[in-house]
Write a protein that holds these residues in place. Structure first.
Motif, PDB file in Angstrom:
ATOM      1  N   CYS A 145       0.895  -1.126  -0.001  1.00  0.00           N
ATOM      2  CA  CYS A 145       0.127  -0.087  -0.010  1.00  0.00           C
ATOM      3  C   CYS A 145       0.948   1.214  -0.182  1.00  0.00           C
ATOM      4  O   CYS A 145       1.666   1.521   0.784  1.00  0.00           O
ATOM      5  CB  CYS A 145      -0.929   0.037   1.246  1.00  0.00           C
ATOM      6  N   THR A 147       0.159   4.316   0.508  1.00  0.00           N
ATOM      7  CA  THR A 147      -0.572   5.124   1.365  1.00  0.00           C
ATOM      8  C   THR A 147       0.211   5.098   2.817  1.00  0.00           C
ATOM      9  O   THR A 147       0.401   6.052   3.659  1.00  0.00           O
ATOM     10  CB  THR A 147      -1.978   5.147   1.723  1.00  0.00           C
ATOM     11  N   ARG A 148       0.369   3.583   3.371  1.00  0.00           N
ATOM     12  CA  ARG A 148       0.763   3.551   4.492  1.00  0.00           C
ATOM     13  C   ARG A 148       2.123   4.125   4.845  1.00  0.00           C
ATOM     14  O   ARG A 148       2.932   3.983   4.085  1.00  0.00           O
ATOM     15  CB  ARG A 148       0.792   2.085   4.983  1.00  0.00           C
ATOM     16  N   LYS A 152       5.584   2.896   2.950  1.00  0.00           N
ATOM     17  CA  LYS A 152       6.154   3.723   2.106  1.00  0.00           C
ATOM     18  C   LYS A 152       7.582   4.059   2.515  1.00  0.00           C
ATOM     19  O   LYS A 152       8.481   4.290   1.701  1.00  0.00           O
ATOM     20  CB  LYS A 152       5.374   5.300   2.221  1.00  0.00           C
ATOM     21  N   CYS A 210      -6.176   3.648   3.666  1.00  0.00           N
ATOM     22  CA  CYS A 210      -6.689   4.324   2.654  1.00  0.00           C
ATOM     23  C   CYS A 210      -7.925   4.894   2.641  1.00  0.00           C
ATOM     24  O   CYS A 210      -8.187   6.014   2.381  1.00  0.00           O
ATOM     25  CB  CYS A 210      -6.401   3.487   1.350  1.00  0.00           C
ATOM     26  N   GLU A 213      -8.025   7.649   5.611  1.00  0.00           N
ATOM     27  CA  GLU A 213      -7.452   9.082   4.994  1.00  0.00           C
ATOM     28  C   GLU A 213      -8.455   9.698   3.902  1.00  0.00           C
ATOM     29  O   GLU A 213      -8.259  10.782   4.050  1.00  0.00           O
ATOM     30  CB  GLU A 213      -5.951   8.473   4.362  1.00  0.00           C
ATOM     31  N   PHE A 237      -6.767  10.578  -5.508  1.00  0.00           N
ATOM     32  CA  PHE A 237      -6.095  10.165  -4.179  1.00  0.00           C
ATOM     33  C   PHE A 237      -4.988   9.293  -4.634  1.00  0.00           C
ATOM     34  O   PHE A 237      -3.818   9.421  -4.019  1.00  0.00           O
ATOM     35  CB  PHE A 237      -7.186   9.635  -3.369  1.00  0.00           C
ATOM     36  N   ARG A 238      -5.303   8.426  -5.447  1.00  0.00           N
ATOM     37  CA  ARG A 238      -4.238   7.087  -5.711  1.00  0.00           C
ATOM     38  C   ARG A 238      -3.258   7.708  -6.408  1.00  0.00           C
ATOM     39  O   ARG A 238      -1.894   7.296  -6.256  1.00  0.00           O
ATOM     40  CB  ARG A 238      -5.167   5.849  -6.053  1.00  0.00           C
ATOM     41  N   LYS A 241      -1.066   9.281  -4.239  1.00  0.00           N
ATOM     42  CA  LYS A 241       0.179   8.505  -3.504  1.00  0.00           C
ATOM     43  C   LYS A 241       1.269   8.069  -4.175  1.00  0.00           C
ATOM     44  O   LYS A 241       2.304   7.564  -3.631  1.00  0.00           O
ATOM     45  CB  LYS A 241      -1.164   7.253  -2.988  1.00  0.00           C
TER      46      LYS A 241
END
Length: 374
Positions: A145, A147-148, A152, A210, A213, A237-238, A241
């Motif tokens: 992911c 976002t995490r 990341k 995700c 947020e 949004f994606r 990211k």
């Protein structure tokens, strides 16, 4: 009077120093411009290879010597993000005059021993399946992911490890995207699939982080949408990211005197649609779009179209485009045509996949065009 003479002498000395300094600056500026012009006017030929600790030094030396002798200028090396293995190999490539790029799997992290200790790091599909234990399409699709914070940070730590290796030209991001929401049309029969709409099992990421947020930002839950494919905020949004990882990787690379390069889908609008990747918005020095025409049931001239489209989309950026060409089963005449199409449509080079699959006849084409262009 004596004081006036001293003053005039001092001023004359300072003026002379200023003139000499200005001339030297202009000379240096001219050298920089000439150097940049030389780089701009060159046409690079990249190829891809993988490395392992089991491979003998002599094998690397022979491989790199063959690339250099046949017009290859840049080599992308996948060491599984192992900086020690990269350190061992780089000198062999540099000896042959090759620019070395540290090729890494970025968001897709198969075989990542650290990530595998954290099942929560993995992307989750709209139908609730985690890439940790139920990867889409193939077993090596182990997407994290983006976002995490923890996943990341892990990805960026791998970027930094490679960026610190001496004599590496760039850190090269591959799989810097989400899993394919749509496969290339030429690959669908292999999986016995029809993908006419966004299918839940291929739509990522719907993990708790995700969703939380996104809800905080936009006050809605994409899980509750009847058609999340048309929710532009959820899509953006994606895209953001992925861009955030690239932009931070760019800073890390540049802080270590490296550039950042990336393998991407054929052109930005297509990449956006297929894998949530809008690469014309990124901070990246060079992109290598994988314009693999046979994956899309397209003819050779599509390489020119897709290259030209990407070049136009990058018009207002400093990012260079180097066209990716897939050579297995490609005839010598088609390979030559593909390279010429890429160059004629604005590419600064071609990346040829992969070095170990090239035939002697294909090498001859590369060598001929490399001499012609450089």
């Amino acid at each position: 009077m004596k004081q006036n003479k001293i003053f005039l002498r001092v001023m004359s000395f300072l003026l002379l120093g200023f003139v000499l300094f200005s001339c030297e600056n202009k000379k240096q500026d001219k050298n920089v411009v000439e150097k940049e012009d030389a780089i701009t006017n060159s046409f690079t030929f990249w190829t891809w290879t993988s490395a392992s600790n089991e491979k003998e030094d002599t094998a690397y030396q022979e491989e790199f010597a063959k690339y250099s002798a046949n017009g290859i200028t840049d080599v992308l090396i996948n060491t599984g993000t192992d900086p020690e293995l990269l350190k061992r190999i780089v000198p062999f490539a540099k000896k042959e005059g090759l620019n070395v790029h540290a090729w890494m799997f970025t968001v897709n992290r198969p075989g990542d021993a650290i990530a595998e200790q954290h099942p929560e790091w993995y992307a989750v599909s709209r139908d609730g399946k985690s890439c940790f234990d139920e990867p889409p399409y193939v077993g090596y699709y182990k997407w994290l992911c983006p976002t995490r914070k923890e996943s990341k940070a892990h990805i960026l730590s791998l970027v930094e490890g490679l960026a610190k290796v001496e004599d590496v030209a760039s850190v090269h991001l591959d799989y810097i995207r989400y899993s394919d929401i749509f496969l290339p049309i030429g690959l669908l029969p292999k999986y016995n699939l029809k993908q006419e709409v966004e299918l839940p099992e291929f739509d990522f990421c719907y993990c708790d982080v995700c969703i939380a947020e996104f809800k905080k930002e936009h006050h809605k839950n994409p899980k509750e949408s009847k058609n999340p494919a048309i929710d532009m905020e959820w899509k953006q949004f994606r895209l953001n990211k992925v861009k955030a990882i690239v932009d931070e990787a760019y800073i890390i690379a540049h802080n270590n005197n490296k550039i950042l390069t990336a393998a991407v889908f054929p052109y930005p609008e297509m990449a956006d649609h297929m894998v949530r990747q809008r690469w014309d918005k990124w901070n990246v020095d060079k992109v290598l779009p994988m314009i693999y025409h046979n994956f899309y049931n397209e003819e050779i001239d599509w390489i020119g179209f897709a290259t030209g489209q990407g070049v136009k989309d990058l018009k207002n950026s400093n990012t260079e485009l180097h066209t990716g060409i897939y050579v297995p089963n490609m005839s010598v005449s088609d390979l030559e045509k593909a390279i010429l199409l890429a160059k004629d449509n604005g590419a600064k080079g071609v990346s040829i996949f992969d070095g170990n699959a090239l035939t002697d006849e294909q090498y001859a084409v590369i060598k001929k065009l490399s001499k012609k262009f450089n």
